[in-house]
Design an enzyme around this catalytic site. Structure first.
Site, short mmCIF file in Angstrom:
data_model
loop_
_atom_site.label_atom_id
_atom_site.label_comp_id
_atom_site.label_asym_id
_atom_site.label_seq_id
_atom_site.Cartn_x
_atom_site.Cartn_y
_atom_site.Cartn_z
N ARG A 1 68.46 51.82 -42.86
CA ARG A 1 69.26 52.41 -43.93
C ARG A 1 69.04 53.93 -44.05
O ARG A 1 69.08 54.49 -45.14
CB ARG A 1 68.97 51.73 -45.27
N SER B 1 74.25 46.45 -52.83
CA SER B 1 72.79 46.36 -52.91
C SER B 1 72.24 47.67 -53.46
O SER B 1 72.35 48.72 -52.82
CB SER B 1 72.20 46.07 -51.53
N GLU C 1 68.70 52.32 -52.95
CA GLU C 1 69.57 52.59 -51.81
C GLU C 1 70.72 53.51 -52.21
O GLU C 1 71.26 54.25 -51.40
CB GLU C 1 70.11 51.28 -51.24
#
Length: 337
Positions: A164, A237, A333
């Protein structure tokens, strides 16, 4: 360049909070990238490049220039008997692009169906889902380097891809991505090992799945797992799945034998952040205009917030509880401004 003044950002990001940007413009070609950057430098204003707004959280008014990325186009630049290379504008809708490739029979992106956002965001986050990561398909990224004020092409090995993350995320606002090149397969090797995909295919009686079957399975899974942002504002998310060394994971497992984790290397485990959050009792919890989604603890949803700070403060409580119980600090995130 003459930007618009005091524009509400509510229509331009998924949480749809009420913050404003002092200046706002749209970028539809490369010349406008340079114009926007030079204007900000000359006037000493910060800038933010905004795609679909699917992974951002505004907690206050933006005091500089927000530039909406709208460079479009899908162009085939190379083709062999086994592969096709496409150059795609950063403003293209990600899911529409994936669907286009699936319809053409070009494999590699099908497991990333229905991920919200734009093409330009895909290398920044190194988006991944259901056993696939975008780094496996990227050939190179074209971007404007605001530090050197030059156009560059970064090949995939230069992009610093990790879980990520990428060089584009590590150095926010340095690189403005306008195009991404992807190499896709004409005889793709389908990735069906992920448990949820196997279950859907089994339930449908599909033994020899096609690209369309995989894409449809992923779309079904994500539709059930994540709320529609048009109904409940969310960024998918909200937290990253934490990565621990094998040694630390083994210690943690002694105290929490039911912990959910997956080995990602000989010495690393990726923990399910959703399980950690749910174990702290947050799943389905709502506080005023913010809540933890009842079907997926990783998702924080808005029930009509005015300020993104409501979401930020809610997420801080979750981080605190997970740290207190497990000794693990969750990382957001979502990009916070």
């Amino acid at each position: 360049m003459t930007p618009d003044l005091n524009i509400s950002l509510k229509p331009f990001h998924f949480f749809a909070s009420e913050e404003k940007s002092k200046f706002f413009t749209r970028i539809q070609n490369e010349n406008q990238v340079e114009e926007a950057v030079h204007w900000c430098h000359e006037n000493n204003y910060p800038f933010l490049i905004l795609g679909a707004g699917s992974n951002v959280l505004f907690t206050q008014n933006f005091t500089g220039l927000v530039a909406k990325m709208e460079v479009m186009g899908i162009k085939k630049i190379n083709e062999t008997s086994s592969e096709v290379t496409l150059e795609v504008g950063a403003g293209e809708n990600w899911h529409h692009f994936v669907s286009y490739c699936v319809q053409k029979g070009w494999g590699g992106l099908e497991n990333l169906s229905l991920i919200p956002g734009t093409v330009g965001a895909s290398p920044i986050q190194n988006i991944g889902a259901y056993g696939a990561e975008i780094q496996d398909c990227i050939e190179q990224v074209k971007a404007y380097d605001t530090l050197t004020q030059q156009w560059i092409n970064l090949y995939y090995k230069e992009c610093g891809f990790g879980y990520r993350t990428s060089v584009f995320k590590i150095h926010p606002n340095r690189y403005i991505i306008t195009h991404v090149q992807y190499i896709l397969q004409k005889q793709p090797i389908l990735k069906t090992d992920y448990g949820a995909i196997r279950e859907v295919l089994h339930d449908k009686g599909i033994k020899n799945p096609s690209l369309e079957n995989i894409a449809a399975a992923v779309t079904q899974i994500r539709t059930l797992k994540f709320p529609d942002p048009k109904i409940f504002g969310n960024a998918g998310s909200f937290f990253k799945n934490p990565v621990l060394t094998k040694e630390k994971y083994t210690e943690l497992e002694k105290s929490f034998p039911h912990i959910i984790a997956h080995p990602i290397s000989d010495n690393e485990y990726k923990l399910a952040a959703g399980w950690l959050i749910e174990s702290c009792g947050w799943k389905g919890i709502r506080k005023e205009n913010v809540g933890c989604y009842e079907k997926q603890a990783l998702v924080i949803v808005s029930y009509g917030i005015e300020s993104g700070k409501e979401v930020y403060d809610f997420s801080a409580e979750i981080i605190h509880d997970v740290q207190s119980k497990f000794g693990i600090t969750l990382d957001r995130e979502v990009n916070v401004y």
